[in-house]
Design a protein around this motif. Sequence first.
Motif, PDB file in Angstrom:
ATOM      1  N   VAL A 118       0.861  -1.189   0.000  1.00 31.30           N
ATOM      2  CA  VAL A 118       0.000   0.000   0.000  1.00 31.30           C
ATOM      3  C   VAL A 118       0.894   1.235   0.000  1.00 31.30           C
ATOM      4  N   ALA A 119       0.616   2.138  -0.949  1.00 33.85           N
ATOM      5  CA  ALA A 119       1.331   3.421  -0.962  1.00 33.85           C
ATOM      6  C   ALA A 119       0.333   4.535  -0.703  1.00 33.85           C
ATOM      7  N   ALA A 120       0.664   5.390   0.247  1.00 34.26           N
ATOM      8  CA  ALA A 120      -0.132   6.610   0.487  1.00 34.26           C
ATOM      9  C   ALA A 120       0.801   7.777   0.198  1.00 34.26           C
ATOM     10  N   PRO A 121       0.990   8.110  -1.094  1.00 34.42           N
ATOM     11  CA  PRO A 121       2.046   9.052  -1.475  1.00 34.42           C
ATOM     12  C   PRO A 121       1.856  10.457  -0.928  1.00 34.42           C
ATOM     13  N   ALA A 122       0.598  10.883  -0.747  1.00 31.41           N
ATOM     14  CA  ALA A 122       0.386  12.239  -0.224  1.00 31.41           C
ATOM     15  C   ALA A 122       0.717  12.310   1.264  1.00 31.41           C
ATOM     16  N   LEU A 123       0.879  11.144   1.894  1.00 34.70           N
ATOM     17  CA  LEU A 123       1.260  11.089   3.314  1.00 34.70           C
ATOM     18  C   LEU A 123       2.704  10.616   3.471  1.00 34.70           C
ATOM     19  N   ASN A 124       3.356  10.339   2.339  1.00 33.68           N
ATOM     20  CA  ASN A 124       4.726   9.798   2.364  1.00 33.68           C
ATOM     21  C   ASN A 124       4.803   8.487   3.123  1.00 33.68           C
ATOM     22  N   GLU A 125       3.835   7.600   2.910  1.00 29.97           N
ATOM     23  CA  GLU A 125       3.833   6.325   3.639  1.00 29.97           C
ATOM     24  C   GLU A 125       3.733   5.150   2.668  1.00 29.97           C
ATOM     25  N   PHE A 126       4.549   4.125   2.938  1.00 29.03           N
ATOM     26  CA  PHE A 126       4.626   2.964   2.046  1.00 29.03           C
ATOM     27  C   PHE A 126       4.675   1.709   2.918  1.00 29.03           C
ATOM     28  N   TYR A 127       3.652   0.884   2.796  1.00 28.07           N
ATOM     29  CA  TYR A 127       3.554  -0.338   3.603  1.00 28.07           C
ATOM     30  C   TYR A 127       3.871  -1.558   2.732  1.00 28.07           C
ATOM     31  N   VAL A 128       4.648  -2.482   3.282  1.00 24.33           N
ATOM     32  CA  VAL A 128       4.955  -3.730   2.573  1.00 24.33           C
ATOM     33  C   VAL A 128       4.804  -4.883   3.554  1.00 24.33           C
ATOM     34  N   ALA A 129       4.075  -5.911   3.153  1.00 17.18           N
ATOM     35  CA  ALA A 129       3.932  -7.094   4.018  1.00 17.18           C
ATOM     36  C   ALA A 129       3.916  -8.357   3.184  1.00 17.18           C
ATOM     37  N   GLN A 130       4.484  -9.399   3.751  1.00 21.67           N
ATOM     38  CA  GLN A 130       4.362 -10.737   3.154  1.00 21.67           C
ATOM     39  C   GLN A 130       4.041 -11.709   4.272  1.00 21.67           C
ATOM     40  N   ARG A 131       3.078 -12.564   4.026  1.00 24.76           N
ATOM     41  CA  ARG A 131       2.640 -13.517   5.039  1.00 24.76           C
ATOM     42  C   ARG A 131       3.825 -14.317   5.590  1.00 24.76           C
ATOM     43  N   GLY A 132       3.982 -14.276   6.908  1.00 25.59           N
ATOM     44  CA  GLY A 132       5.062 -15.019   7.555  1.00 25.59           C
ATOM     45  C   GLY A 132       6.401 -14.307   7.543  1.00 25.59           C
ATOM     46  N   GLU A 133       6.475 -13.165   6.843  1.00 24.93           N
ATOM     47  CA  GLU A 133       7.763 -12.456   6.688  1.00 24.93           C
ATOM     48  C   GLU A 133       7.754 -11.080   7.340  1.00 24.93           C
ATOM     49  N   GLY A 134       6.613 -10.676   7.923  1.00 24.81           N
ATOM     50  CA  GLY A 134       6.551  -9.397   8.620  1.00 24.81           C
ATOM     51  C   GLY A 134       6.016  -8.260   7.768  1.00 24.81           C
ATOM     52  N   VAL A 135       5.981  -7.086   8.396  1.00 21.78           N
ATOM     53  CA  VAL A 135       5.403  -5.905   7.738  1.00 21.78           C
ATOM     54  C   VAL A 135       6.214  -4.679   8.119  1.00 21.78           C
ATOM     55  N   THR A 136       6.366  -3.787   7.148  1.00 23.87           N
ATOM     56  CA  THR A 136       7.074  -2.534   7.431  1.00 23.87           C
ATOM     57  C   THR A 136       6.259  -1.342   6.925  1.00 23.87           C
ATOM     58  N   LEU A 137       6.487  -0.219   7.591  1.00 21.93           N
ATOM     59  CA  LEU A 137       6.000   1.084   7.123  1.00 21.93           C
ATOM     60  C   LEU A 137       7.246   1.929   6.905  1.00 21.93           C
ATOM     61  N   ASN A 138       7.451   2.364   5.680  1.00 24.32           N
ATOM     62  CA  ASN A 138       8.660   3.103   5.299  1.00 24.32           C
ATOM     63  C   ASN A 138       9.922   2.389   5.791  1.00 24.32           C
ATOM     64  N   GLY A 139       9.918   1.059   5.667  1.00 19.49           N
ATOM     65  CA  GLY A 139      11.107   0.254   5.979  1.00 19.49           C
ATOM     66  C   GLY A 139      11.252  -0.160   7.428  1.00 19.49           C
ATOM     67  N   ARG A 140      10.368   0.327   8.301  1.00 15.92           N
ATOM     68  CA  ARG A 140      10.495  -0.028   9.723  1.00 15.92           C
ATOM     69  C   ARG A 140       9.354  -0.948  10.140  1.00 15.92           C
ATOM     70  N   PRO A 141       9.631  -1.990  10.942  1.00 20.20           N
ATOM     71  CA  PRO A 141       8.558  -2.897  11.373  1.00 20.20           C
ATOM     72  C   PRO A 141       7.492  -2.157  12.186  1.00 20.20           C
ATOM     73  N   ILE A 142       6.247  -2.587  12.036  1.00 20.07           N
ATOM     74  CA  ILE A 142       5.142  -1.986  12.802  1.00 20.07           C
ATOM     75  C   ILE A 142       4.348  -3.091  13.489  1.00 20.07           C
ATOM     76  N   SER A 143       3.607  -2.707  14.529  1.00 23.08           N
ATOM     77  CA  SER A 143       2.730  -3.684  15.179  1.00 23.08           C
ATOM     78  C   SER A 143       1.499  -2.983  15.747  1.00 23.08           C
ATOM     79  N   VAL A 144       0.463  -3.801  16.024  1.00 29.64           N
ATOM     80  CA  VAL A 144      -0.801  -3.252  16.534  1.00 29.64           C
ATOM     81  C   VAL A 144      -0.581  -2.653  17.923  1.00 29.64           C
ATOM     82  N   SER A 145      -1.593  -1.900  18.384  1.00 29.02           N
ATOM     83  CA  SER A 145      -1.413  -1.098  19.600  1.00 29.02           C
ATOM     84  C   SER A 145      -1.335  -1.914  20.889  1.00 29.02           C
ATOM     85  N   GLY A 146      -1.989  -3.075  20.890  1.00 30.21           N
ATOM     86  CA  GLY A 146      -2.043  -3.827  22.146  1.00 30.21           C
ATOM     87  C   GLY A 146      -3.188  -3.396  23.050  1.00 30.21           C
TER      88      GLY A 146
END
Length: 260
Positions: A118-146
Amino acid sequence: MTPAELALRRYAVQGLVNEAGRMALDYFGKQDSLGVTMKGAQDWLTVADGAVEDFLRQRLAVLFPSDAVIGEEGGGQASDAVWIIDPIDGTANFARGDRNWCISIGFLLNRVPTIGIVAAPALNEFYVAQRGEGVTLNGRPISVSGADDLKRAYVELGWSTRVPFEHYLAVLQRGQAAGCSMKRSGSGTLGLCHVANGRTDAYAELHINAWDVAAGIVIAGEAGASINDFFAGEGISKGNPILCSTPALAAQLREITGIS
Ligand code: IPD
Ligand code: CA
């Protein structure tokens, strides 16, 4: 499909979405020439939607000719390996100069959501995820709030004219009564991404289409969210309800939304 073939898809499509993001941002900067039309009540369309989807379809056909493609604007049929594209999610925001919109592409392997970009270019945000391999936002791992307490929870409830508004009103009332703070921001895809990065604690919608959630499900799932089985039954072709939240809130939100 081998791990290398999957990784190739993830890397290649990141590049495509990046390019598509620049194209969409160019259109966004020229609000007077967006060619806004309505597909239905509160169902917006701009020339950028078609242009971005055509671009992604043309490139995917060259790179991965045996993969199927389904897109919001051009339709398509599912197969064991299928890309699901929303060229602009949050089109109403896009058409009015609000930056909360994105380009979304998900890949389903044997009906399992496997890659989400997912790219949100007007917010400068780029999300990448692959099942079992993790997820990043602009290259940094993210996680839910808890979050585990509805009285402190921030919940997004999306809605559309596809479901009678009284149904949403009932969910809103139950959510408010339970102590949740509720909002709607106009992009189901970014709604799921915002659960993934902890800006909200849940996203729910009583009916949403596959292109709105195919990528976000991978992104939120890899960030640790609980998500209903959206692709059950005819989810790919007809859509389904979506409920995505921190694991600790899932049971209570199932009660509030009626989504299991
Ligand atoms: C819509 C948005 C909205 C959601 C609707 C979708 P669009 O997609 O994601 O937030 O509530 O269900 O149809 O029209 O902006 O691509
Ligand atoms: Ca959409």
